[in-house]
Design a protein around this motif. Sequence first.
Motif, mmCIF file in Angstrom:
data_model
loop_
_atom_site.group_PDB
_atom_site.id
_atom_site.type_symbol
_atom_site.label_atom_id
_atom_site.label_comp_id
_atom_site.label_asym_id
_atom_site.label_seq_id
_atom_site.Cartn_x
_atom_site.Cartn_y
_atom_site.Cartn_z
ATOM 1 N N ASP A 107 36.498 -7.864 24.501
ATOM 2 C CA ASP A 107 35.874 -8.184 23.209
ATOM 3 C C ASP A 107 36.814 -7.895 22.043
ATOM 4 O OD1 ASP A 107 33.543 -9.085 24.356
ATOM 5 O OD2 ASP A 107 32.427 -7.226 24.028
ATOM 6 N N THR A 110 39.249 -10.696 21.782
ATOM 7 C CA THR A 110 38.544 -11.873 21.267
ATOM 8 C C THR A 110 38.333 -11.765 19.770
ATOM 9 O OG1 THR A 110 37.425 -12.214 23.388
ATOM 10 C CG2 THR A 110 36.426 -13.220 21.442
ATOM 11 N N ALA A 111 37.872 -10.616 19.320
ATOM 12 C CA ALA A 111 37.608 -10.424 17.893
ATOM 13 C C ALA A 111 38.874 -10.580 17.069
ATOM 14 C CB ALA A 111 36.991 -9.047 17.666
ATOM 15 N N ASP A 285 36.791 -13.202 14.851
ATOM 16 C CA ASP A 285 35.334 -13.019 14.874
ATOM 17 C C ASP A 285 34.986 -11.737 14.127
ATOM 18 O OD1 ASP A 285 32.638 -12.647 15.497
ATOM 19 O OD2 ASP A 285 32.845 -13.477 17.514
ATOM 20 N N LEU A 288 31.888 -9.780 15.388
ATOM 21 C CA LEU A 288 32.130 -9.050 16.639
ATOM 22 C C LEU A 288 32.956 -7.803 16.371
ATOM 23 C CD1 LEU A 288 32.038 -8.744 19.720
ATOM 24 C CD2 LEU A 288 33.985 -10.326 19.849
ATOM 25 N N LEU A 292 31.777 -3.958 17.170
ATOM 26 C CA LEU A 292 32.564 -3.064 18.029
ATOM 27 C C LEU A 292 32.960 -1.801 17.272
ATOM 28 C CD1 LEU A 292 34.902 -5.744 19.661
ATOM 29 C CD2 LEU A 292 33.085 -4.480 20.832
#
Length: 312
Positions: A107, A110-111, A285, A288, A292
């Motif tokens: 994640d 991705t972020a 993102d 996101l 997190l």
Amino acid sequence: MTDTTGRLLLLDTASLYFRAFFGVPEVIGPSGVPTNAVRGLIDMIATLVERSRPSHLAACWDNDWRPAFRVEAIPTYKTHRVAGTVDGVVEEQVPDALAVQVPIIVDVLTALGVARVGVDGHEADDVIGTLVTLYRGRLPIDIVTGDRDLFQLVDDGNGIRVLYTARGGVRNPDVVDEAFLLDKYGIPSGAAYADMAVLRGDSSDGLPGVAGIGEKTAAKLITTYGSLEALRAAIDAGDPAIKGAQRARLEAGADYLDAAPRVVEVVRDAPVGEVDLSAPTRVADPALMSRLAVEHGLTNPFDRVVSALGLG
């Protein structure tokens, strides 16, 4: 022609997050999940980016940590790291406190918008070998890893080197180029390193090597004959310089030498598909990343890596 204004930074991601897990004190985030591997990896990326300012960046991934084609060649490959089989899938020994952090790492990447590249049936080494092949001659390339296997990709002519983290971490890595290989092992190139590694073996990967042929002897044989293929041709031709116990050992290891190169050599043509490796220029993102940061207490690590990447 190599573009000297850019640089491709390839991360052997699992190598780095394992190092972070064992090297960074355990921190429990607000979610109750440990985050030392996550924090350590984010900090490593920030450090590497601050130092090299890459134009291209990829987090290379182990979609398969023990590919079938390597196990078929050498059945002992990584057997000491097998935790067991679940639903027909052979699982690697990974501490529980690290396993729960891997999805968070996914994640995080991705972020941030850092390309995460994996190929089913292949290790990160194969992804790295393939991306090196695709970008060779286009950009200088730094490979960040704690795995000596990737020394085989070193190529001064195309600006390909390894930042080896086993001793000094990402802050003070060994910079592995052809001069390093010559000084450390007495071999002249990345290709010669792969041939030497086949002869020598590697107990950490379950590769036995040729019995009685250690690293120095392996290096001498490869430098004398130029390649493993040429050495084996000399053995078959009855070269009188290869005699006695050494000849007997090499002949006894013939079946191993037939199979081992398929294990040691990284794949250069894994199907990575079309992937944009441009370093991110903005947070991919924000929602996101915010989640997190709150759930896992990652605000400070994110602040540092966002600053290092210059993300808007």
